[in-house]
Scaffold this motif. Structure first.
Motif, PDB file in Angstrom:
ATOM      1  N   SER A 157       3.557 -23.023   1.421  1.00  0.00           N
ATOM      2  CA  SER A 157       2.228 -22.638   0.949  1.00  0.00           C
ATOM      3  C   SER A 157       1.647 -21.504   1.772  1.00  0.00           C
ATOM      4  N   ASP A 158       0.780 -20.709   1.114  1.00  0.00           N
ATOM      5  CA  ASP A 158       0.125 -19.601   1.805  1.00  0.00           C
ATOM      6  C   ASP A 158      -0.772 -20.082   2.930  1.00  0.00           C
ATOM      7  N   SER A 159      -1.258 -21.321   2.857  1.00  0.00           N
ATOM      8  CA  SER A 159      -2.115 -21.819   3.931  1.00  0.00           C
ATOM      9  C   SER A 159      -1.317 -22.060   5.215  1.00  0.00           C
ATOM     10  N   LYS A 183      -0.002 -14.526   3.827  1.00  0.00           N
ATOM     11  CA  LYS A 183       0.535 -13.175   3.758  1.00  0.00           C
ATOM     12  C   LYS A 183      -0.214 -12.283   4.727  1.00  0.00           C
ATOM     13  N   LYS A 184       0.541 -11.632   5.582  1.00  0.00           N
ATOM     14  CA  LYS A 184      -0.044 -10.730   6.571  1.00  0.00           C
ATOM     15  C   LYS A 184       0.518  -9.330   6.377  1.00  0.00           C
ATOM     16  N   HIS A 212      -3.572  -3.435  13.625  1.00  0.00           N
ATOM     17  CA  HIS A 212      -3.616  -4.879  13.820  1.00  0.00           C
ATOM     18  C   HIS A 212      -3.239  -5.578  12.521  1.00  0.00           C
ATOM     19  N   GLU A 213      -2.929  -6.848  12.658  1.00  0.00           N
ATOM     20  CA  GLU A 213      -2.541  -7.658  11.520  1.00  0.00           C
ATOM     21  C   GLU A 213      -3.778  -8.067  10.728  1.00  0.00           C
ATOM     22  N   VAL A 214      -3.670  -7.987   9.393  1.00  0.00           N
ATOM     23  CA  VAL A 214      -4.769  -8.382   8.510  1.00  0.00           C
ATOM     24  C   VAL A 214      -4.209  -9.268   7.399  1.00  0.00           C
ATOM     25  N   SER A 215      -5.083 -10.004   6.737  1.00  0.00           N
ATOM     26  CA  SER A 215      -4.673 -10.865   5.632  1.00  0.00           C
ATOM     27  C   SER A 215      -4.505 -10.045   4.360  1.00  0.00           C
ATOM     28  N   CYS A 216      -3.443 -10.352   3.633  1.00  0.00           N
ATOM     29  CA  CYS A 216      -3.209  -9.730   2.333  1.00  0.00           C
ATOM     30  C   CYS A 216      -2.937 -10.794   1.283  1.00  0.00           C
ATOM     31  N   LYS A 217      -3.458 -11.997   1.520  1.00  0.00           N
ATOM     32  CA  LYS A 217      -3.139 -13.114   0.627  1.00  0.00           C
ATOM     33  C   LYS A 217      -3.725 -12.954  -0.770  1.00  0.00           C
ATOM     34  N   GLN A 248      -6.613  -2.919  -1.712  1.00  0.00           N
ATOM     35  CA  GLN A 248      -7.622  -1.889  -1.994  1.00  0.00           C
ATOM     36  C   GLN A 248      -8.751  -1.910  -0.969  1.00  0.00           C
ATOM     37  N   ARG A 249      -9.163  -3.072  -0.567  1.00  0.00           N
ATOM     38  CA  ARG A 249     -10.233  -3.182   0.427  1.00  0.00           C
ATOM     39  C   ARG A 249      -9.809  -2.553   1.752  1.00  0.00           C
TER      40      ARG A 249
END
Length: 95
Positions: free
Chosen positions: A2-4, A8-9, A20-25, A32-33
């Protein structure tokens, strides 16, 4: 899985050279953001000029017309001029 458990990073490379690492879930909306507009995929090239098969850059598709700041790190990875903040993502995230 599961994504939890394994969200997705992606790696965000800013025009100031920080990254830096960000969420792309959330997929497209997160992409786009992070780049500040519509996305365009750009290959990351190896020293021989061949694209890497597992990762790519997502850039702001209108970055040049919007006069976004040059992204030195992303430009080196792509071996072309890249502007604006950029995401480095596994290609599988686009499927």
């Amino acid at each position: 899985m599961s994504d939890s458990i394994h969200p997705k990073k992606c790696t965000l490379i800013r025009t100031d050279g920080t990254h830096h690492e960000v969420s792309c879930k959330e997929g497209l909306s997160d992409f786009q953001r992070h780049v500040g507009g519509n996305i365009e995929p750009v290959a990351i090239m190896d020293d021989s000029g061949n694209p890497y098969k597992s990762v790519l850059l997502l850039v702001n598709e209108d970055g040049q017309s919007e006069n976004l700041e040059w992204n030195v790190i992303a430009s080196r990875l792509a071996k072309q001029i890249i502007v604006g903040n950029v995401l480095v993502i596994p290609k599988e995230y686009l499927n």
